[in-house]
Write an enzyme that holds these catalytic residues in place. Structure first.
Site, mmCIF file in Angstrom:
data_model
loop_
_atom_site.group_PDB
_atom_site.id
_atom_site.type_symbol
_atom_site.label_atom_id
_atom_site.label_comp_id
_atom_site.label_asym_id
_atom_site.label_seq_id
_atom_site.Cartn_x
_atom_site.Cartn_y
_atom_site.Cartn_z
ATOM 1 N N ASP A 1 1.796 2.172 3.530
ATOM 2 C CA ASP A 1 2.549 0.916 3.423
ATOM 3 C C ASP A 1 2.333 0.216 4.767
ATOM 4 O O ASP A 1 3.247 0.012 5.534
ATOM 5 C CB ASP A 1 4.030 1.151 3.114
ATOM 6 C CG ASP A 1 4.765 1.906 4.212
ATOM 7 O OD1 ASP A 1 4.112 2.577 5.030
ATOM 8 O OD2 ASP A 1 6.001 1.804 4.268
ATOM 9 N N ASP B 1 0.964 3.109 10.353
ATOM 10 C CA ASP B 1 -0.162 3.365 9.465
ATOM 11 C C ASP B 1 -1.442 2.702 9.975
ATOM 12 O O ASP B 1 -2.535 3.211 9.737
ATOM 13 C CB ASP B 1 0.147 2.878 8.045
ATOM 14 C CG ASP B 1 1.203 3.727 7.362
ATOM 15 O OD1 ASP B 1 1.191 4.961 7.572
ATOM 16 O OD2 ASP B 1 2.032 3.181 6.634
#
Length: 90
Positions: free
Chosen positions: A29, A34
């Site tokens: 996400d 990330d």
């Protein structure tokens, strides 16, 4: 639940993977944490990043997909496979 839409692009890198590489696929996400994971995995000498898929987390699927594509481009990883905008409807 039914899958409404799935868009996938996957360029096989398996033949390039040496015996010491581990094949991985990241499901993100994509926020800042990330983004770092994508960059590190994409440039790793021990991982073969096959692709990245996006999901909604703290943001919409559209935003996380946009973030992922921007990170892949900025990091020179546009060749990495992508699976984006998987939308489930009830």
């Amino acid at each position: 639940m039914q899958i409404k839409a799935v868009k996938c692009w996957h360029k096989q890198k398996m033949q390039q993977a040496g015996p010491l590489l581990r094949n991985v696929w990241l499901d993100c996400d994509t926020g800042h944490d990330d983004a770092i994971a994508i960059i590190v995995a994409g440039h790793s000498k021990t991982l073969n990043l096959l692709g990245v898929s996006t999901v909604c987390g703290n943001q919409t699927i559209e935003k996380t997909t946009e973030n992922t594509l921007k990170i892949l481009k900025a990091a020179g990883l546009e060749h990495i496979g992508k699976c984006i905008q998987v939308i489930f409807v009830e």
